[in-house]
Design a protein around this motif. Structure first.
Motif, mmCIF file in Angstrom:
data_model
loop_
_atom_site.group_PDB
_atom_site.id
_atom_site.type_symbol
_atom_site.label_atom_id
_atom_site.label_comp_id
_atom_site.label_asym_id
_atom_site.label_seq_id
_atom_site.Cartn_x
_atom_site.Cartn_y
_atom_site.Cartn_z
ATOM 1 N N PRO A 114 61.611 103.029 62.035
ATOM 2 C CA PRO A 114 61.815 102.938 63.483
ATOM 3 C C PRO A 114 60.505 102.788 64.252
ATOM 4 N N SER A 115 59.511 103.582 63.920
ATOM 5 C CA SER A 115 58.220 103.485 64.602
ATOM 6 C C SER A 115 57.575 102.127 64.353
ATOM 7 N N GLY A 116 57.624 101.668 63.097
ATOM 8 C CA GLY A 116 57.033 100.383 62.779
ATOM 9 C C GLY A 116 57.678 99.252 63.555
ATOM 10 N N PHE A 117 59.017 99.274 63.663
ATOM 11 C CA PHE A 117 59.726 98.229 64.399
ATOM 12 C C PHE A 117 59.336 98.221 65.875
ATOM 13 N N ILE A 118 59.349 99.386 66.532
ATOM 14 C CA ILE A 118 59.083 99.443 67.970
ATOM 15 C C ILE A 118 57.630 99.068 68.271
ATOM 16 N N HIS A 119 56.688 99.534 67.494
ATOM 17 C CA HIS A 119 55.292 99.180 67.747
ATOM 18 C C HIS A 119 55.045 97.691 67.500
ATOM 19 N N TRP A 120 55.677 97.136 66.486
ATOM 20 C CA TRP A 120 55.596 95.679 66.273
ATOM 21 C C TRP A 120 56.137 94.934 67.485
ATOM 22 N N LEU A 121 57.279 95.369 68.003
ATOM 23 C CA LEU A 121 57.900 94.699 69.148
ATOM 24 C C LEU A 121 56.998 94.762 70.382
ATOM 25 N N VAL A 130 54.982 102.189 74.487
ATOM 26 C CA VAL A 130 55.942 102.825 73.584
ATOM 27 C C VAL A 130 56.035 104.303 73.926
ATOM 28 N N ARG A 131 57.253 104.820 73.977
ATOM 29 C CA ARG A 131 57.398 106.239 74.276
ATOM 30 C C ARG A 131 58.300 106.913 73.251
ATOM 31 N N ARG A 132 58.033 108.182 73.013
ATOM 32 C CA ARG A 132 58.883 108.996 72.142
ATOM 33 C C ARG A 132 60.039 109.545 72.961
ATOM 34 N N THR A 133 61.222 109.543 72.369
ATOM 35 C CA THR A 133 62.405 110.042 73.041
ATOM 36 C C THR A 133 63.359 110.587 71.984
ATOM 37 N N THR A 134 64.582 110.871 72.363
ATOM 38 C CA THR A 134 65.618 111.256 71.403
ATOM 39 C C THR A 134 66.890 110.498 71.728
ATOM 40 N N ALA A 146 64.804 102.853 68.674
ATOM 41 C CA ALA A 146 64.963 102.847 67.218
ATOM 42 C C ALA A 146 64.815 104.253 66.663
ATOM 43 N N PHE A 147 65.644 104.578 65.659
ATOM 44 C CA PHE A 147 65.610 105.890 65.039
ATOM 45 C C PHE A 147 66.239 105.776 63.654
ATOM 46 N N ARG A 148 66.196 106.840 62.900
ATOM 47 C CA ARG A 148 66.692 106.843 61.528
ATOM 48 C C ARG A 148 68.003 107.600 61.444
ATOM 49 N N VAL A 149 68.979 107.000 60.746
ATOM 50 C CA VAL A 149 70.231 107.679 60.416
ATOM 51 C C VAL A 149 70.411 107.586 58.912
ATOM 52 N N ARG A 150 70.652 108.727 58.287
ATOM 53 C CA ARG A 150 70.802 108.754 56.839
ATOM 54 C C ARG A 150 71.912 107.810 56.388
#
Length: 272
Positions: free
Chosen positions: A160-167, A178-182, A234-238
């Motif tokens: 998720p971090s890689g995708f958003i920073h690339w964008l 880029v900002r951190r959120t939930t 973007a975030f991670r879901v198992r």
């Protein structure tokens, strides 16, 4: 055999061979253009449902036996939610649905937004379009960054971090910090982007129109148009990899993006 016996036999045969295959009818409708599918599917499902109810009533109540008494019939009242007959959709009531993506997502969708919009839910995507403005929210699982040739960008970390920073670093986009959120209580990264004025026509094709490819999913590509402003979260879901919630609006309508917030807030992955 008496006339009554013949009538009862015919009614039983009709009931045994009458089927309500609404999913098959919906799948046939979904071969038309994505922007027209939702309305046509809703109309077809309502007509099919009404026809099945009418046939079943005639077969069971229209031909009573000599010694039988007509049983009361109940015809449902109120609007029928066509999304409940679609494939990969489980309805819970109160405009709450579970969509059968690879990792099922539950979504409470407010009034003013469509349910299962566009081409309908797939194993990796589901959408909700605003009813009165050109805006909406798209949920995507298993996302990778897309290259300019509409393939997976191999040098971008699949996170998720890689995708958003690339964008945020794309030279053809104006991007916020880029900002951190939930989202759904999960750590997430978010950025708002719009196409720079001198990069109006992108090298890819999205829904038949020139676009700038952004996401790649097993051969499917989405992107941004020249007059679109969009929030990517973007975030991670198992079990679903990188999940991207794409809130978008045409005509750079940031007010529409603000309305989209309440749609995004209705998302949850209970088992992820």
């Amino acid at each position: 055999m008496s006339i009554d016996d013949l009538a009862r036999t015919a009614a039983a045969d009709l009931r045994a061979h009458t089927h309500a295959d609404l999913d098959a009818g919906l799948d046939a409708l979904l071969v038309v253009h994505p922007r027209r599918r939702r309305l046509r599917a809703a109309t077809a499902i309502a007509v099919a449902a009404a026809a099945v109810v009418a046939v079943a009533w005639w077969a069971s109540a229209g031909l009573p036996g000599r010694h039988s008494s007509p049983e009361p019939t109940h015809v449902p009242t109120g609007p029928v939610d066509p999304a409940c007959a679609a494939a990969r959709v489980l309805c819970h009531g109160d405009r709450t649905y579970t969509f059968g993506l690879h990792r099922p997502v539950t979504w409470q969708i407010p009034q003013g937004y469509g349910v299962n919009s566009g081409a309908g839910a797939s194993t990796s995507m589901v959408e909700s379009y605003a009813v009165h403005r050109p805006a909406g929210v798209t949920v995507m699982e298993g996302v990778r960054a897309a290259s300019r040739t509409s393939r997976a960008a191999t040098r971008v970390p699949p996170t998720p971090s890689g995708f958003i920073h690339w964008l945020a670093e794309r030279p053809y986009l104006r991007a916020s910090a880029v900002r951190r959120t939930t989202l759904d209580g999960r750590p997430a990264w978010q950025v708002r982007v719009a196409v720079r004025s001198h990069h109006t026509n992108g090298p890819g094709r999205c829904d038949g129109f020139p676009c700038h490819p952004i996401t790649f999913q097993r051969g499917a590509v989405t992107g941004v148009w020249a007059d679109m402003t969009a929030d990517y979260t973007a975030f991670r879901v198992r079990g679903a990899g990188t999940v991207v919630v794409w809130s978008w609006a045409f005509a750079h309508d940031t007010t529409a993006l603000a309305h989209n917030h309440r749609v995004v807030d209705g998302l949850s992955w209970p088992d992820g």
